[in-house]
Design a protein around this motif. Structure first.
Motif, PDB file in Angstrom:
ATOM      1  N   PRO A 260      -7.354 -14.270  -7.298  1.00 16.59           N
ATOM      2  CA  PRO A 260      -7.605 -13.075  -6.528  1.00 16.59           C
ATOM      3  C   PRO A 260      -8.999 -13.657  -5.313  1.00 16.59           C
ATOM      4  O   PRO A 260      -9.586 -14.673  -5.490  1.00 16.59           O
ATOM      5  N   SER A 261      -8.927 -12.921  -4.153  1.00 16.34           N
ATOM      6  CA  SER A 261      -9.863 -13.319  -3.244  1.00 16.34           C
ATOM      7  C   SER A 261     -11.251 -12.671  -3.674  1.00 16.34           C
ATOM      8  O   SER A 261     -11.143 -11.696  -4.317  1.00 16.34           O
ATOM      9  N   LEU A 262     -12.232 -13.248  -3.080  1.00 15.86           N
ATOM     10  CA  LEU A 262     -13.407 -12.652  -3.248  1.00 15.86           C
ATOM     11  C   LEU A 262     -14.082 -12.123  -2.010  1.00 15.86           C
ATOM     12  O   LEU A 262     -13.860 -12.563  -1.152  1.00 15.86           O
ATOM     13  N   PHE A 263     -14.815 -11.080  -1.969  1.00 11.92           N
ATOM     14  CA  PHE A 263     -15.095 -10.626  -0.916  1.00 11.92           C
ATOM     15  C   PHE A 263     -16.764  -9.877  -1.025  1.00 11.92           C
ATOM     16  O   PHE A 263     -17.362 -10.034  -2.125  1.00 11.92           O
ATOM     17  N   GLU A 264     -17.457  -9.399   0.173  1.00  7.17           N
ATOM     18  CA  GLU A 264     -18.578  -8.927   0.027  1.00  7.17           C
ATOM     19  C   GLU A 264     -18.621  -7.361  -0.515  1.00  7.17           C
ATOM     20  O   GLU A 264     -17.325  -6.686  -0.506  1.00  7.17           O
TER      21      GLU A 264
ATOM     22  N   THR B 270      -9.823   0.074   2.688  1.00  5.92           N
ATOM     23  CA  THR B 270      -9.261   0.629   1.635  1.00  5.92           C
ATOM     24  C   THR B 270      -7.847   0.655   1.958  1.00  5.92           C
ATOM     25  O   THR B 270      -7.454   0.927   2.916  1.00  5.92           O
ATOM     26  N   VAL B 271      -7.113   0.258   0.842  1.00  6.21           N
ATOM     27  CA  VAL B 271      -5.648   0.412   0.814  1.00  6.21           C
ATOM     28  C   VAL B 271      -5.539   1.873   0.115  1.00  6.21           C
ATOM     29  O   VAL B 271      -5.758   1.901  -1.108  1.00  6.21           O
ATOM     30  N   SER B 272      -4.795   2.748   0.740  1.00  9.60           N
ATOM     31  CA  SER B 272      -4.713   4.298  -0.053  1.00  9.60           C
ATOM     32  C   SER B 272      -3.034   4.487   0.036  1.00  9.60           C
ATOM     33  O   SER B 272      -2.533   4.305   1.072  1.00  9.60           O
ATOM     34  N   THR B 273      -2.669   5.460  -0.966  1.00  5.25           N
ATOM     35  CA  THR B 273      -1.631   5.988  -1.175  1.00  5.25           C
ATOM     36  C   THR B 273      -1.622   7.289  -0.638  1.00  5.25           C
ATOM     37  O   THR B 273      -0.706   8.145  -0.362  1.00  5.25           O
ATOM     38  N   GLY B 274      -2.689   7.753   0.060  1.00  5.40           N
ATOM     39  CA  GLY B 274      -2.740   9.176   0.783  1.00  5.40           C
ATOM     40  C   GLY B 274      -1.860   9.220   2.090  1.00  5.40           C
ATOM     41  O   GLY B 274      -0.984   8.344   2.387  1.00  5.40           O
ATOM     42  N   ASN B 275      -1.864  10.517   2.657  1.00  5.22           N
ATOM     43  CA  ASN B 275      -1.159  10.602   3.734  1.00  5.22           C
ATOM     44  C   ASN B 275      -1.935  10.772   5.151  1.00  5.22           C
ATOM     45  O   ASN B 275      -1.181  10.513   6.094  1.00  5.22           O
TER      46      ASN B 275
ATOM     47  N   GLY C 114      -7.145  -8.811  -4.105  1.00  2.66           N
ATOM     48  CA  GLY C 114      -8.443  -8.508  -3.389  1.00  2.66           C
ATOM     49  C   GLY C 114      -8.147  -8.516  -1.982  1.00  2.66           C
ATOM     50  O   GLY C 114      -9.071  -8.616  -1.217  1.00  2.66           O
ATOM     51  N   HIS C 115      -6.967  -8.468  -1.635  1.00  3.66           N
ATOM     52  CA  HIS C 115      -6.476  -8.583  -0.307  1.00  3.66           C
ATOM     53  C   HIS C 115      -5.129  -7.806   0.019  1.00  3.66           C
ATOM     54  O   HIS C 115      -4.295  -7.920  -1.059  1.00  3.66           O
ATOM     55  N   ILE C 116      -4.758  -7.611   1.286  1.00  6.60           N
ATOM     56  CA  ILE C 116      -3.518  -6.638   1.362  1.00  6.60           C
ATOM     57  C   ILE C 116      -2.288  -7.777   0.977  1.00  6.60           C
ATOM     58  O   ILE C 116      -2.395  -8.881   1.491  1.00  6.60           O
ATOM     59  N   THR C 117      -1.379  -7.300   0.126  1.00  5.09           N
ATOM     60  CA  THR C 117      -0.321  -7.968  -0.266  1.00  5.09           C
ATOM     61  C   THR C 117       0.778  -7.322  -0.941  1.00  5.09           C
ATOM     62  O   THR C 117       0.380  -5.817  -0.998  1.00  5.09           O
TER      63      THR C 117
ATOM     64  N   VAL D 131       4.017  -4.588   6.278  1.00  5.50           N
ATOM     65  CA  VAL D 131       2.812  -5.341   5.355  1.00  5.50           C
ATOM     66  C   VAL D 131       2.453  -6.776   5.844  1.00  5.50           C
ATOM     67  O   VAL D 131       1.499  -7.158   5.777  1.00  5.50           O
ATOM     68  N   GLU D 132       3.804  -7.425   6.206  1.00  5.75           N
ATOM     69  CA  GLU D 132       3.400  -8.833   6.209  1.00  5.75           C
ATOM     70  C   GLU D 132       2.523  -9.026   7.470  1.00  5.75           C
ATOM     71  O   GLU D 132       1.942 -10.093   7.493  1.00  5.75           O
ATOM     72  N   GLN D 133       2.570  -8.273   8.421  1.00  5.58           N
ATOM     73  CA  GLN D 133       1.569  -8.302   9.598  1.00  5.58           C
ATOM     74  C   GLN D 133       0.032  -8.516   9.226  1.00  5.58           C
ATOM     75  O   GLN D 133      -0.690  -9.008  10.060  1.00  5.58           O
ATOM     76  N   VAL D 134      -0.310  -7.670   8.234  1.00  4.01           N
ATOM     77  CA  VAL D 134      -1.524  -7.671   7.876  1.00  4.01           C
ATOM     78  C   VAL D 134      -1.975  -8.132   6.525  1.00  4.01           C
ATOM     79  O   VAL D 134      -2.883  -8.147   5.969  1.00  4.01           O
ATOM     80  N   LYS D 135      -0.933  -8.993   5.917  1.00  5.24           N
ATOM     81  CA  LYS D 135      -0.980  -9.616   4.416  1.00  5.24           C
ATOM     82  C   LYS D 135      -2.182 -10.593   4.790  1.00  5.24           C
ATOM     83  O   LYS D 135      -2.404 -11.352   5.625  1.00  5.24           O
ATOM     84  N   GLY D 136      -2.974 -10.599   3.569  1.00  2.44           N
ATOM     85  CA  GLY D 136      -4.164 -11.324   3.600  1.00  2.44           C
ATOM     86  C   GLY D 136      -5.543 -10.593   4.128  1.00  2.44           C
ATOM     87  O   GLY D 136      -6.552 -11.564   3.945  1.00  2.44           O
ATOM     88  N   THR D 137      -5.510  -9.656   4.615  1.00  2.27           N
ATOM     89  CA  THR D 137      -6.643  -8.788   5.099  1.00  2.27           C
ATOM     90  C   THR D 137      -7.675  -8.662   3.933  1.00  2.27           C
ATOM     91  O   THR D 137      -7.068  -7.873   2.821  1.00  2.27           O
ATOM     92  N   LYS D 138      -8.922  -8.831   3.816  1.00  3.89           N
ATOM     93  CA  LYS D 138      -9.483  -8.853   2.668  1.00  3.89           C
ATOM     94  C   LYS D 138      -9.894  -7.113   2.712  1.00  3.89           C
ATOM     95  O   LYS D 138     -10.137  -6.198   3.496  1.00  3.89           O
TER      96      LYS D 138
END
Length: 607
Positions: free
Chosen positions: A421-425, A377-382, A409-412, A284-291
């Motif tokens: 939180p982050s703001l986004f489009e 989207t961050v999803s708990t799906g498979n 508002g971002h991956i963390t 997760v650390e590798q993409v942390k902060g991704t909107k």
């Protein structure tokens, strides 16, 4: 007499085939204890039964589960559901209707399945039953119709793999992280067609909910199933839910495994799958902060009570970031009611989440959970195949990571929530309708074919790439061909170039993913004669064989010196492949007796 020495799956298959001893590679008929069909595929099961004038072998073991579109909001789904209800009334079949939840979870929670039993479903994640030490298989509509009518299906005994997880699981690593770490290690195809057994001190401590999460993603690893030896807790749960006194199944101490692995759980970390491939796992650390635009918590992988509690713990007293959409879907109505009784629904609503009734959510485009073009989207799906949960980018993670990311508002992760939180489009999701397919009735088939070859040498071509889920409402075989490979990059125009009689040669794990029959039938629609691959997704392989569509596996075709457009001859009985351009030939795996019998009949259901 040869001494019995069985793995878990071998012992279950032996118990259900009347055999003292079964071995990998052997094809046997196994009796099926629990026979499920969903609203996605159920209507086609009914059609197969009616068209072939078949009746139900045992209605007490047969069930409909409406979990793909439990809102009944789509007219095509609603029509399918009602068709199944009417059939159920005629044959006294129990219907777990749109108020019930995910069928595979109901099989466990309602006590339909117990450790050591056999279950089939039109759900490709039926191997979730490995969580209780039962053998579950997702199958196509022909297979399910055969199981309903005959009470048994043919099955090839798979090789077994033993994985031992040593060491202590680190703090903040959840069951979803465990299975994502396993996916990272084994990839999408190294366990293809294998039955996996998990062992270790930490494994023994895993709860039923955690086991369900891990077993549910065996499909994404290409495995037939991921089995947990049932713990005392699981055995007691199954006895209370089923009211039965049963003998759980365990592997023999001297069971033979094709491979054994030992992994150190202490090295496992919070993980996330990058969009497009479940096995493309990074920290997760590798993409942390991704909107992000949205988060989703639910599915058969992470819709249990423990998942809901993990999300509620993070959301309590917090708000979803402005503009972010958080969708929460419990797996069953029982979980939904427990959320209400424990006050979790109030927490979710106060945080700004949207809560749906129980079901599968966005996986089959039937409920909430889809996303729109450009949406992250961050999803708990498979699964996060392109187009599987919409037209955006889907990251797979644990409920804790999904909830924390929704707030941020971002991956963390939950231990790194920002003060603001982050703001986004803006972003939005769109759902598409899905339905069932239709089959032709070809009969007289040659044992030797000749045709122009297409070389599509790519691994892990999934069913969404072969036949995108946005076209699943198509029911006529004649209309399917034009969408073949329409979602496979670089091959979107395949249908316009292919001609009747062509033959496709491809790579490993062809047809990974869902149980949709259209991914086979689209080739029949085009007139493609056969598909040759290094290996096939387990459900796809069954669907092709049972539809009478020729598939074959090879170790190498390099000696043929093939180029696109070469003409080859394929002999199904001997496995000989010849390049007519240069006379070179190789031997591949010939048809089994079962495959040849079905091929000659034209269909599993033809007498």
């Amino acid at each position: 007499m040869e001494r019995k020495s069985h793995t878990i799956i071998e012992k279950i298959i032996a118990n259900h085939s009347g055999k003292e001893l079964v071995k990998p590679g052997e094809i046997v008929d196994i009796s099926i204890d629990v026979r499920l069909a969903r609203d996605f595929g159920g209507a086609n099961v009914v059609k197969n039964l009616v068209d072939n004038q078949l009746v139900i072998e045992n209605s007490d073991k047969t069930f409909f589960t409406f979990d793909c579109n439990p809102t009944g909001s789509d007219q095509k789904y609603a029509a399918n559901q009602q068709k199944c209800r009417l059939f159920a009334r005629d044959f006294n079949i129990r219907v777990y209707d749109i108020n019930s939840g995910i069928g595979t979870h109901l099989a466990i929670d309602k006590g339909l399945a117990v450790p050591g039993s056999t279950v089939v479903s039109t759900d490709s994640h039926a191997n979730i039953l490995g969580a209780i030490g039962a053998f579950g298989q997702g199958m196509g509509d022909r297979d399910i119709a055969a199981a309903w009518a005959r009470g048994a299906v043919w099955f090839k005994v798979p090789e077994s793999v033993k994985i031992t997880l040593n060491g202590k699981c680190p703090e903040g690593v959840y069951a979803k992280d465990i299975v994502l770490n396993l996916l990272k290690h084994f990839g999408a195809s190294s366990l293809l067609g294998k039955s996996v057994e998990l062992y270790g001190e930490e494994v023994d401590k895993l709860t039923l909910d955690e086991r369900i999460t891990i077993s549910s993603m065996g499909t994404e690893m290409g495995a037939i199933a991921v089995f947990f030896p049932p713990s005392d807790e699981v055995i007691q749960y199954a006895k209370e839910r089923s009211g039965e006194d049963f003998e759980p199944v365990f592997a023999d101490g001297d069971a033979n495994y094709a491979e054994t692995f030992e992994l150190d759980m202490a090295t496992f970390i919070p993980a996330i799958s990058l969009p497009g491939k479940p096995h493309d796992v990074v920290p997760v650390e590798q993409v942390k902060g991704t909107k992000i635009d949205s988060s989703f918590i639910g599915s058969c992988t992470n819709g249990r009570m423990e998942d809901m509690r993990a999300a509620a713990r993070i959301l309590k007293g917090r708000k979803v970031a402005p503009g972010v959409v958080l969708k929460i879907v419990p797996s069953t109505d029982e979980v939904w009611n427990a959320c209400m009784e424990e006050g979790l629904i109030r927490i979710f609503k106060d945080a700004g989440a949207m809560l749906s009734n129980a079901g599968c959510a966005g996986c089959a485009a039937g409920q909430v959970g889809q996303n729109g073009p450009g949406e992250k989207t961050v999803s708990t799906g498979n699964r996060n195949f392109a187009g599987k949960q919409g037209k955006g980018d889907v990251y797979l993670a644990s409920p804790a990571t999904a909830a924390a990311s929704a707030v941020a508002g971002h991956i963390t992760t939950e231990d790194d929530l920002p003060e603001r939180p982050s703001l986004f489009e803006e972003g939005h999701g769109k759902q598409e309708a899905v339905l069932v397919t239709h089959h032709d009735n070809e009969k007289e088939k040659p044992s030797v074919i000749e045709g122009r070859v297409w070389l599509i040498i790519e691994d892990n071509i999934d069913t969404d790439m072969i036949f995108h889920n946005q076209h699943l409402a198509i029911t006529e075989l004649s209309e399917m061909g034009k969408y073949t490979f329409g979602n496979l990059k670089g091959w979107e125009d395949f249908a316009t170039k292919a001609k009747p009689g062509d033959i496709v040669i491809t790579g490993k794990n062809f047809g990974a993913g869902s149980s949709r029959q259209q991914a086979v039938d689209c080739f029949k629609s085009l007139g493609v004669q056969a598909v040759l691959a290094e290996s096939f997704g387990a459900i796809y392989e069954r669907n092709a064989i049972n539809a009478g569509f020729p598939i074959m596996t090879y170790e190498s075709v390099e000696e043929l010196d093939l180029q696109n457009g070469n003409v080859i001859t394929v002999e199904f009985e001997t496995g000989k492949i010849t390049n007519r351009e240069n006379g070179k030939n190789v031997m591949v795996q010939p048809f089994s007796d079962v495959q040849m019998e079905i091929y000659r009949k034209g269909d599993l259901l033809h007498v």
